[in-house]
Design an enzyme around this catalytic site. Structure first.
Site, mmCIF file in Angstrom:
data_model
loop_
_atom_site.group_PDB
_atom_site.id
_atom_site.type_symbol
_atom_site.label_atom_id
_atom_site.label_comp_id
_atom_site.label_asym_id
_atom_site.label_seq_id
_atom_site.Cartn_x
_atom_site.Cartn_y
_atom_site.Cartn_z
ATOM 1 N N PRO A 168 26.022 16.913 -50.019
ATOM 2 C CG PRO A 168 26.022 15.376 -48.261
ATOM 3 C CD PRO A 168 26.865 15.908 -49.379
ATOM 4 C CB ALA A 200 24.650 16.983 -44.592
ATOM 5 N N GLY A 201 26.243 19.688 -42.876
ATOM 6 C CA GLY A 201 27.492 20.038 -42.209
ATOM 7 C C GLY A 201 28.729 19.895 -43.076
ATOM 8 C CG LEU A 202 29.722 17.004 -45.491
ATOM 9 C CD1 LEU A 202 29.500 15.869 -46.474
ATOM 10 C CD2 LEU A 202 31.087 16.847 -44.851
ATOM 11 N N GLY A 203 29.296 21.916 -45.690
ATOM 12 C CA GLY A 203 29.607 23.219 -46.276
ATOM 13 C C GLY A 203 29.023 23.435 -47.658
ATOM 14 C CB SER A 204 26.086 22.072 -49.498
ATOM 15 O OG SER A 204 25.046 22.583 -48.726
ATOM 16 C CB SER A 205 25.183 27.177 -48.196
ATOM 17 O OG SER A 205 25.744 27.142 -46.917
ATOM 18 C CB ALA A 206 30.471 27.943 -47.443
ATOM 19 C CG ASP A 257 30.876 26.242 -43.016
ATOM 20 O OD1 ASP A 257 31.484 25.915 -41.976
ATOM 21 O OD2 ASP A 257 29.819 25.696 -43.389
HETATM 22 O O1 PMV Z 1 26.796 22.921 -39.795
HETATM 23 P P1 PMV Z 1 28.080 23.457 -40.279
HETATM 24 O O2 PMV Z 1 29.057 22.417 -40.705
HETATM 25 O O3 PMV Z 1 27.950 24.558 -41.257
HETATM 26 O O4 PMV Z 1 28.890 24.041 -39.042
HETATM 27 C C1 PMV Z 1 28.372 24.958 -38.178
HETATM 28 C C2 PMV Z 1 29.412 25.277 -37.155
HETATM 29 C C3 PMV Z 1 28.875 26.043 -35.982
HETATM 30 O O5 PMV Z 1 29.978 26.266 -35.105
HETATM 31 C C4 PMV Z 1 27.824 25.245 -35.236
HETATM 32 C C5 PMV Z 1 28.278 27.378 -36.415
HETATM 33 C C6 PMV Z 1 29.297 28.364 -36.957
HETATM 34 O O6 PMV Z 1 28.850 29.343 -37.590
HETATM 35 O O7 PMV Z 1 30.500 28.219 -36.735
#
Ligand code: PMV
Length: 318
Positions: free
Chosen positions: A101, A104-110, A152
């Site tokens: 997704p 959502a913090g699961l690294g989709s773009s990277a 990421d």
């Molecule tokens: O939202 P995510 O999962 O891409 O994580 C970001 C992590 C942060 O520490 C908030 C930002 C970063 O660049 O490390």
């Protein structure tokens, strides 16, 4: 027709997010239950050298030449070509499919940048090593996520649990015993870059409140590393929950994340916290393997739009 495929996993931040931007450590884990998959089909008989890019997750079907050079897909390809000292990409069709997704913090773009870099470099006959792939993905992340720490792209390109300090040499992490995580998506899209920028403003205005909390998050991450090494999952859980409380205090949580965290703990999780940028996106719960399905089901009832149960295997770093 010759075809090249490459994929990349997602990732989850176990602990240390946000504080990592200020120089303390964070721990990130690859998540193989979600992934990005890129297929490149050569089109040797195409009338022009243009390529077609198809990425259904973002509703994209366009010729590469029509994309702006800072479009993340185009930028990834340009950076890969530059690194290969290639002046153009032979005509092809690039299909990008992802089960991760977005926002959502699961690294989709990277993950997209890593899978695409792997595919392009293989397509041109010179697959990049992980460090080069990671550098390219980092350049793309910088263009689109303000001032990312680099965690990421690193965890996704190397596909190993990572103890990460911005600017320091990467350390891969070993675990004594596997850990089971339940990851739950709030369904709330949140821009990490925005949450990071807003936090920076608050830190600058009131360092006396924020600095000790950021430092404590860094200490927690070092303690988490020791619990993983010992296989002490009870202490690990307690530390993760403390990490969530601190993240809430510095203003990067939200009601849904707090509710889901509480819900997981009420249903037997050893610890729970938001993960990643916060204000939405995902949370994670540390579970005994036998409790994971019950916790996942409770989180769904409690409002999560999706859950993933993932097992991080016990490994010793190479
Ligand atoms: O939202 P995510 O999962 O891409 O994580 C970001 C992590 C942060 O520490 C908030 C930002 C970063 O660049 O490390």
């Amino acid at each position: 027709m010759p075809a090249i495929s490459a994929s990349a996993p997602g990732k989850i931040i176990l602990c240390g997010e946000h504080a990592v931007v200020y120089g303390t450590p964070a721990i990130a884990l690859p998540v193989f239950d979600v992934s990005t998959h890129v297929t490149i089909l050569a089109k040797p008989n195409a009338p022009t050298d243009d390529s077609l890019v198809i990425a259904p997750a973002i509703g994209l079907k366009a010729n590469l030449s029509s994309l702006a050079s800072d479009h993340p897909i185009k930028l990834t390809i340009l950076l890969a070509l530059e690194r290969l000292e290639a002046d153009h990409l032979p005509a092809c069709e690039i299909q990008i499919r992802s089960t991760i997704p977005t926002a959502a913090g699961l690294g989709s773009s990277a993950s997209t940048a890593v899978a695409l870099t792997r595919a392009i470099s293989s397509f041109l006959g010179h697959p990049f090593p992980a460090d080069v792939t990671s550098q390219i993905a980092f350049e793309v992340e910088k263009m689109h996520h303000g001032n990312p720490s680099g965690i990421d792209n690193s965890v996704i390109a190397f596909e190993k649990a990572l103890f990460y300090v911005k600017g320091a040499e990467m350390e891969f992490l070993g675990f004594k015993d596997p850990i089971t995580l339940v990851i739950a998506d709030t369904g709330i899209k949140s821009s990490t870059a925005r949450v990071v920028t807003e936090l920076r403003g608050r830190v600058e205005n009131d360092p006396a409140f924020y600095q000790p909390r950021l430092e404590r998050i860094g200490e927690i991450t070092s303690e988490v590393r020791k619990t993983l090494d010992r296989g002490d999952h009870s202490s690990l859980g307690t530390l993760l929950t403390e990490n969530h409380r601190l993240l809430a205090e510095i203003g990067v949580s939200c009601d849904r994340l707090d509710e889901l965290t509480r819900c997981a703990l009420d249903h037997g999780a050893l610890g729970a916290k938001l993960s990643g940028g916060g204000r939405g996106g995902n949370m994670l719960a540390l579970a005994r393997p036998e409790d994971a399905a019950i916790i996942a089901s409770a989180l769904k009832t409690g409002g999560a739009v999706n859950t993933i149960i993932t097992r991080v295997p016990s490994v010793r770093p190479a």
